[in-house]
Design a protein around this motif. Structure first.
Motif, mmCIF file in Angstrom:
data_model
loop_
_atom_site.group_PDB
_atom_site.id
_atom_site.type_symbol
_atom_site.label_atom_id
_atom_site.label_comp_id
_atom_site.label_asym_id
_atom_site.label_seq_id
_atom_site.Cartn_x
_atom_site.Cartn_y
_atom_site.Cartn_z
ATOM 1 N N UNK A 105 0.850 -1.184 0.000
ATOM 2 C CA UNK A 105 0.000 0.000 0.000
ATOM 3 C C UNK A 105 0.893 1.244 0.000
ATOM 4 N N UNK A 106 0.626 2.224 -0.871
ATOM 5 C CA UNK A 106 1.488 3.411 -0.929
ATOM 6 C C UNK A 106 1.401 4.249 0.345
ATOM 7 N N UNK A 107 2.533 4.892 0.679
ATOM 8 C CA UNK A 107 2.575 5.715 1.882
ATOM 9 C C UNK A 107 1.840 7.033 1.674
ATOM 10 N N UNK A 108 2.015 7.643 0.515
ATOM 11 C CA UNK A 108 1.419 8.947 0.252
ATOM 12 C C UNK A 108 0.177 8.772 -0.629
ATOM 13 N N UNK A 109 -0.919 9.422 -0.241
ATOM 14 C CA UNK A 109 -2.177 9.319 -0.980
ATOM 15 C C UNK A 109 -2.826 10.695 -1.068
ATOM 16 N N UNK A 110 -3.813 10.786 -1.943
ATOM 17 C CA UNK A 110 -4.640 11.993 -2.026
ATOM 18 C C UNK A 110 -6.038 11.636 -1.550
#
Length: 907
Positions: free
Chosen positions: A558-563
């Motif tokens: 799962x990516x650390x940075x999201x919008x």
């Protein structure tokens, strides 16, 4: 020392003690605002539960308070003990002190002993300490930190001295202080070896010190917690009993003013020695729990906590009838309760009128229900007598449960009524039915969110809400959890099949459902990740985003940075509805009176509902005034602003708090208007910036919710405009249908309705005239049958002319009329095809009714034979069957219907 002094001394001891310095935390409402697993707050630790679960934190590490608690359901069900027992209550005050990862066993034990013995001056020789079997540390600390008599420390198993939040979760050993009432204990002799944690009644528990040091996992294994906590609870009522030197909790100043009021009004003396005390105790206790619950926003009803409150009230009513009081009574005692505890629990004083009105309305309702229940009891008793095989007549357990469940009869009331006529009750059958209901309640009380461990993606602070200012942000995903399929957003079947995730973000623009406002929706996306956010919930300090994953990384990382992006259109449809709850409350208080307070709301994109306290239906003129006032404030384009402050400061400025809402140390005060605001309320919801953005406000309906609470449904903003458009289309259609161009369509419609009613009356007259000449029921359909050695007429057939239910029932009336004119005893069975059902009407003449013939039972038997069902009164009953051919054939076959009627009646 009176109870108010005991309470304040406890608080002051922990707040002011030089080495203690606890923070005083006000009692939470008895109606939990953020815990779906509880019907009522049942312990002081409830409002700190999120800390123990690791989901929340406070600015302080030590706390003290006096928590109002209600225990009437689940494992904490003391209801049947209340009255006979001198120490059990449905509502009690739990004095408590807490340490959140701060001090531990030594301080807790030392301070508890010091407070009881040196401050309250309780005799040390009568105090006994119990510890958990394996807790050597606590056992040693009692000897090193206090001067308790060593022989009065005893060890006990997990049943008595180990606390657990649930099957899985925080837990730990506890140590308790018990008081010895002494020998001879009134009314009984203590058994040899008597001591704490026995059933003799000689020893009463005063204070429980819980040491939360472990976590029990799914396998049942214990693991050390990273931080150890202290959670204590001391019963105010029991400490008052001991310090005031009286024989029961009910002899303390917490209850005696209410009991004296009951004595004066009932003219029945409270007498513990003579055994006349249970009704007084039950009434006084139940008055307290009902009043506190109603003050905190709960209401008697048919489900959940409302159902429990209704049971409590009806149990109290059952007992005041033992004092020969048969009119509403509880509400008259509320002023006395307010005098006793209203200074500390000011909500009782503030909402006294509301409490009195709700109690009185509910008592009046029960009086009517009681009459209906007595009819059912008599029927159940009669049935039991008919089915009895010997002299032991037993009312069925399922019937006793129906009396309990539907009519509010406690089982002891049913037993008492049964004894009066020489019957007994199947109590075991009743208990089986009751346990079945409890099991259904337990299943219904499960938490709404999933369980399981979160997987961390990044570390750091989380759940900071930025959604007042921003609806789209870049943030970090802190943790996530894969959930089972518990959340339903199945508008799109394809999306509904996607995996479910619970997601925690570092910062979030998504509003979590609270204060009546629904949660935001939107999306969270990042590298190879796309989540549809369909709900957001607050769990302690965590803001949990419930998502459908329409895309997950193939790598599983799962990516650390999201919008995070809120659905802006949906949020903008919600804003006007929340702001208008504030404006509407201000308008209603101006028009109806200051007693009006918000009792709940539901703020949605398409409408909002506003529940408010008021004792009668507002007039149409008053509702028009409220609607016009809100729209005037909208046209004035008033500014909407807010500031963060503490509760006391906000209230000193005139801010209103939501009915029964729980507030933290820092609150958000929302102001509408300038120097002299139209509205100032404590609120965490989202709002427009100026009232002009609302555009329009419409009251769509006004209804009653329960005794003393009413509901307005309204639309505003875009939803209000859409309603105007819909109504305009409807009006244009009416104009077209009526051809009322240039004239008043309402006036023309009214004339058309009047004309239609005239025509319907004329049609009905013509039908009756046709019926009079169409069939001579006695001559054409009648035949003699033998019933109990007497000749009677059976009139049966299919009435082809019947076009609807009314005309078929008119045929039944005509049969009775013809029998009376001919002075004959008889039975009529008339059928007809009405739409897609074959309807049957059965009538019985009065003289046959007196001989036991029942039209309802007869038509039920006929309908069953024809593949249908029905019933009704002894003289006139109806039934129906979807098997049209079978039913018609039965009524057309003269011999078959005759044999059936003869055999059915002879049974």
């Amino acid at each position: 020392m009176n109870s108010a002094e005991i309470r304040q001394t406890f608080i002051d001891y922990f707040v002011n003690k030089s080495k203690s310095k606890h923070t005083f935390v006000p009692s939470a409402p008895v109606v939990p605002q953020d815990d779906p697993t509880l019907l009522f707050t049942n312990a002081g630790m409830n409002q700190f539960k999120d800390i123990f679960l690791g989901k929340g934190k406070r600015r302080y590490t030590r706390a003290v308070n006096s928590q109002k608690c209600i225990r009437v359901s689940g494992k904490h069900n003391d209801l049947e003990e209340v009255g006979p027992s001198p120490i059990h209550h449905t509502l009690f005050e739990m004095l408590g002190n807490w340490s959140f990862g701060d001090y531990y066993k030594a301080e807790a034990i030392r301070w508890a002993w010091e407070l009881l013995t040196e401050v309250y001056k309780i005799d040390k020789s009568k105090l006994y300490a119990t510890v958990f079997t394996d807790d050597d540390e606590a056992h040693e600390l009692w000897q090193s930190e206090t001067d308790i008599i060593p022989s009065q420390i005893s060890r006990h198993g997990a049943k008595d001295n180990f606390w657990e939040m649930g099957e899985i979760g925080p837990c730990g050993p506890c140590t308790e202080l018990h008081y010895d009432l002494g020998e001879p204990f009134p009314g009984r002799v203590s058994p040899p070896g008597d001591g704490p944690n026995t059933d003799s009644g000689r020893f009463i528990e005063l204070w429980n010190l819980v040491f939360i040091q472990s976590f029990r996992d799914e396998s049942g294994d214990l693991h050390d917690l990273p931080a150890k906590h202290v959670d204590t609870g001391a019963g105010l009522e029991r400490i008052a009993r001991v310090t005031q030197g009286v024989s029961s909790n009910y002899q303390t100043d917490l209850f005696q003013p209410i009991i004296r009021d009951i004595e004066a009004r009932s003219r029945v003396k409270y007498d513990e020695i003579g055994g006349i005390y249970t009704p007084h105790r039950v009434i006084a206790d139940h008055l307290r729990s009902l009043s506190f619950a109603i003050a905190d926003g709960a209401l008697p009803g048919n489900e959940g906590r409302g159902y429990v409150l209704r049971r409590i009230l009806r149990r109290a009513a059952r007992f005041y009838r033992e004092l020969d009081i048969h009119e509403p009574f509880l509400y008259k005692l509320v002023p006395t309760l307010v005098e006793v505890t209203g200074e500390h629990f000011t909500e009782l004083k503030e909402r006294q009128g509301h409490i009195e009105h709700v109690l009185r309305a509910e008592e009046e309702s029960f009086a009517r229900t009681l009459d209906r229940g007595m009819v059912f009891f008599e029927e159940a008793a009669s049935k039991a007598a008919k089915e009895a095989k010997d002299d032991n007549v037993v009312i069925a357990g399922k019937n006793a449960f129906q009396l309990y469940d539907t009519y509010g009869f406690p089982i002891d009331l049913t037993q008492m009524l049964a004894r009066e006529i020489g019957l007994t009750v199947d109590v075991e059958g009743f208990e089986r039915s009751l346990e079945g209901q409890r099991e259904r309640s337990r299943k219904g009380a499960k938490a709404l969110t999933g369980e399981g461990e979160y997987t961390y993606v990044t570390r750091g602070d989380d759940s900071r809400f930025v959604g007042f200012e921003q609806l789209k942000i870049r943030t970090h995903l802190r943790m996530y959890r894969i959930d089972e399929g518990e959340y339903s957003d199945a508008n799109d079947p394809e999306v509904a099949e996607k995996p479910l995730l619970s997601v925690i973000l570092a910062q979030t623009p998504f509003y979590a459902e609270s204060g009546g406002q629904v949660a935001d929706q939107g999306i969270i996306h990042g590298k190879e990740l796309h989540l549809n956010v369909f709900d957001v919930r607050q769990e302690g300090d965590l803001r949990v985003h419930l998502c459908r994953a329409t895309r997950l990384p193939a790598s599983g990382e799962i990516p650390e940075e999201v919008e995070a992006v809120v659905d802006t259109i949906r949020r903008r449809r919600i804003l006007p509805h929340h702001t208008t709850t504030h404006l509407l409350q201000a308008a209603l208080r101006t028009i109806l009176g200051d007693h009006v307070t918000q009792a709940g709301s539901r703020v949605l994109p398409d409408y909002m509902t506003f529940d408010y306290t008021h004792f009668e239906k507002p007039s149409p003129e008053q509702l028009e005034q409220a609607e016009e006032m809100v729209n005037r404030w909208i046209r004035e384009d008033l500014p909407v602003s807010w500031e963060y402050t503490d509760v006391d400061t906000a209230k000193s400025k005139g801010a209103m708090a939501l009915f029964g809402e729980k507030y933290g140390e820092v609150v958000r005060a929302v102001k509408i208007g300038e120097e002299t605001p139209v509205s100032l309320e404590l609120c965490g919801g989202t709002h427009v910036n100026r009232t002009g953005e609302i555009a329009v406000f419409r009251i769509e309906s006004e209804t009653a919710v329960s005794a003393g609470v009413r509901r307005i449904t309204s639309t505003s903003g875009e939803a209000g405009f859409r309603k105007i458009q819909e109504e305009r289309k409807t009006l244009h259609r009416i104009v077209d249908l009526l051809g009322s161009y240039g004239s008043d369509p309402a006036e023309k419609l009214e004339k058309a309705i009047i004309e239609q009613k005239k025509m319907e009356k004329e049609i009905e007259r013509l039908k009756k005239a046709a019926l009079q000449g169409a069939v001579n029921f006695i001559d054409d359909w009648g035949r003699e049958i033998t019933l109990k050695d007497q000749k009677i007429l059976l009139i049966s057939g299919v009435y082809e002319a019947a076009s609807d239910r009314d005309s078929l029932q008119a045929a039944g009336d005509k049969v009775i009329e013809d029998l009376k004119k001919a002075d004959r005893k008889g039975i009529g069975v008339v059928g007809a095809l009405i739409e897609d059902t074959f309807m049957i009407v059965t009538v019985v003449s009065d003289d046959l009714i007196r001989q036991g013939v029942h039209a309802g039972k007869l038509v039920g038997g006929i309908a069953k034979k024809a593949g249908g069902g029905g019933g009704g009164k002894p003289n006139f009953a109806t039934a129906g069957s979807r098997d049209l051919e079978k039913a018609a054939a039965l009524l057309k076959n003269t011999n078959e219907i005759t044999k059936f009627v003869e055999s059915f009646i002879s049974l």
